[in-house]
Scaffold this active site. Structure first.
Site, PDB file in Angstrom:
ATOM      1  CE1 TYR A   1     101.088  49.535  72.723  1.00 16.32           C
ATOM      2  CE2 TYR A   1     102.263  49.094  70.542  1.00 16.32           C
ATOM      3  CZ  TYR A   1     101.494  49.831  71.850  1.00 16.32           C
ATOM      4  OH  TYR A   1     101.367  51.539  71.405  1.00 16.32           O
TER       5      TYR A   1
ATOM      6  CB  SER B   1      94.137  56.825  68.720  1.00 17.36           C
ATOM      7  OG  SER B   1      94.737  56.100  69.379  1.00 17.36           O
ATOM      8  N   PRO B   2      95.046  58.355  65.342  1.00 20.54           N
ATOM      9  CG  PRO B   2      96.102  57.579  63.483  1.00 20.54           C
ATOM     10  CD  PRO B   2      95.988  57.260  64.808  1.00 20.54           C
TER      11      PRO B   2
ATOM     12  N   GLY C   1      87.933  61.504  71.672  1.00 23.90           N
ATOM     13  CA  GLY C   1      87.703  60.923  72.697  1.00 23.90           C
ATOM     14  C   GLY C   1      89.009  60.281  73.610  1.00 23.90           C
ATOM     15  CG  PHE C   2      91.807  58.407  76.819  1.00 22.63           C
ATOM     16  CD1 PHE C   2      93.168  58.317  76.113  1.00 22.63           C
ATOM     17  CD2 PHE C   2      90.842  56.659  77.487  1.00 22.63           C
ATOM     18  CE1 PHE C   2      93.559  57.565  76.992  1.00 22.63           C
ATOM     19  CE2 PHE C   2      92.413  56.222  78.110  1.00 22.63           C
ATOM     20  CZ  PHE C   2      93.927  56.245  77.260  1.00 22.63           C
TER      21      PHE C   2
ATOM     22  CD  GLU D   1      84.957  59.577  74.690  1.00 22.73           C
ATOM     23  OE1 GLU D   1      83.730  59.234  73.730  1.00 22.73           O
ATOM     24  OE2 GLU D   1      85.181  59.997  75.477  1.00 22.73           O
TER      25      GLU D   1
END
Length: 305
Positions: free
Chosen positions: A52, A215-216, A220-221, A223
């Site tokens: 990160y 990513s709650p 998509g990935f 998106e």
């Protein structure tokens, strides 16, 4: 904030993990306010990874929280390693070197939890085991887990690794819910019945491994965020109705939907906005009804057979 046991460990953790992937986008004073606000509301579990910000996020966090021995006793630190430029690396040497670098950036002597970030196709389980043994015996890492792994990948590690794997960080949201959908649409000739993960949800529940949804709010990935999106009008309508009932925000309901699942998941937030992190924290106080949970699930386009 409500707490829970992390996996099969005795470690008591908040039901929400504060993801620090974007902390490098804050000014120093903003980062300090964000971290302090989180702590004041019981969100003392901070999730990191060595990639990160190229490592800068861990350094910025340590500065923002004014890391010292007293502070360290009050927080829970998790970080991840195993991703390198153009490759994944679970070799003993890389894991050990990565942890040393993580500890230096976070200005601490130990991690509460270390996760292996993404599956390494060239993994040698005995090397992972040797690295874990050395990290545990030296006191540098107290608990271990994985990220983005399916049941057989975990089983392969467990063949050599003696420490319990207490967490598995996986992509999951209302709109990215295949690990739930394939268990509902068993033996159906629809896309949502396709088992893409080896029944990882049931596996983690059976083996006392805490799922940490990342990513709650994404669909998509990466998106975009489904909250307020024109692509999901029905979902937002239902979420807003439920939010109005509980007098909370749509952000709170999106997290409460994950917390309602009996797997006792620990969602990882990604926001650096103080108002939104407070909305996420409020989700620990909201218990959706079965009807509300399924209404939200269906509104996202998920089907029931």
């Amino acid at each position: 904030m409500r707490t829970m046991k992390l996996g099969s460990s005795s470690l008591e953790v908040p039901v929400l993990a504060v993801g620090c992937m974007r902390i490098n986008g804050l000014e120093k004073a903003e980062a300090e306010r964000f971290v302090q606000t989180s702590l004041e509301h019981g969100a003392n579990f901070f999730d990191h990874a060595d990639i990160y910000g190229g490592g800068k996020c861990e350094e910025i966090f340590a500065d923002a929280i004014h890391m010292n021995d007293d502070v360290r006793e009050k927080i829970i630190l998790q970080s991840k390693c195993g991703i390198r430029s153009g490759t994944f690396d679970f070799s003993k040497e890389h894991i050990l070197d990565s942890v040393d670098a993580i500890l230096k950036r976070l200005r601490t002597d130990y991690l509460d939890i270390l996760l292996l970030h993404r599956p390494d196709a060239l993994v040698e389980p005995h090397e992972v085991a040797e690295a874990f043994d050395k990290l545990e015996s030296s006191g540098k890492v107290r608990h271990f887990g994985v990220s983005n792994q399916n049941p057989m990948q975990i089983q392969l590690l467990k063949k050599a690794v003696k420490q319990p794997l207490v967490a598995n960080q996986l992509q999951l949201s209302i709109t990215n819910a295949n690990m739930i959908s394939n268990g509902i649409n068993v033996n159906m000739t629809v896309d949502s019945s396709i088992n893409r993960d080896g029944s990882i949800l049931d596996y983690c529940r059976l083996n006392d491994i805490t799922i940490q949804p990342w990513s709650p709010f994404q669909y998509g990935f990466f998106e975009g965020v489904f909250l307020g999106s024109e692509k999901f009008p029905e979902l937002n309508k239902v979420i807003d109705e439920v939010a109005a009932k509980y007098e909370v925000s749509n952000t709170t309901i999106a997290i409460a939907w994950l917390l309602r699942h009996p797997a006792q998941m620990q969602p990882v937030t990604g926001t650096m906005n103080i108002e939104r992190i407070l909305d996420c924290i409020k989700a620990s106080e909201v218990h959706l009804t079965r009807e509300e949970w399924y209404a939200i699930y269906r509104a996202a386009g998920n089907i029931l057979p």
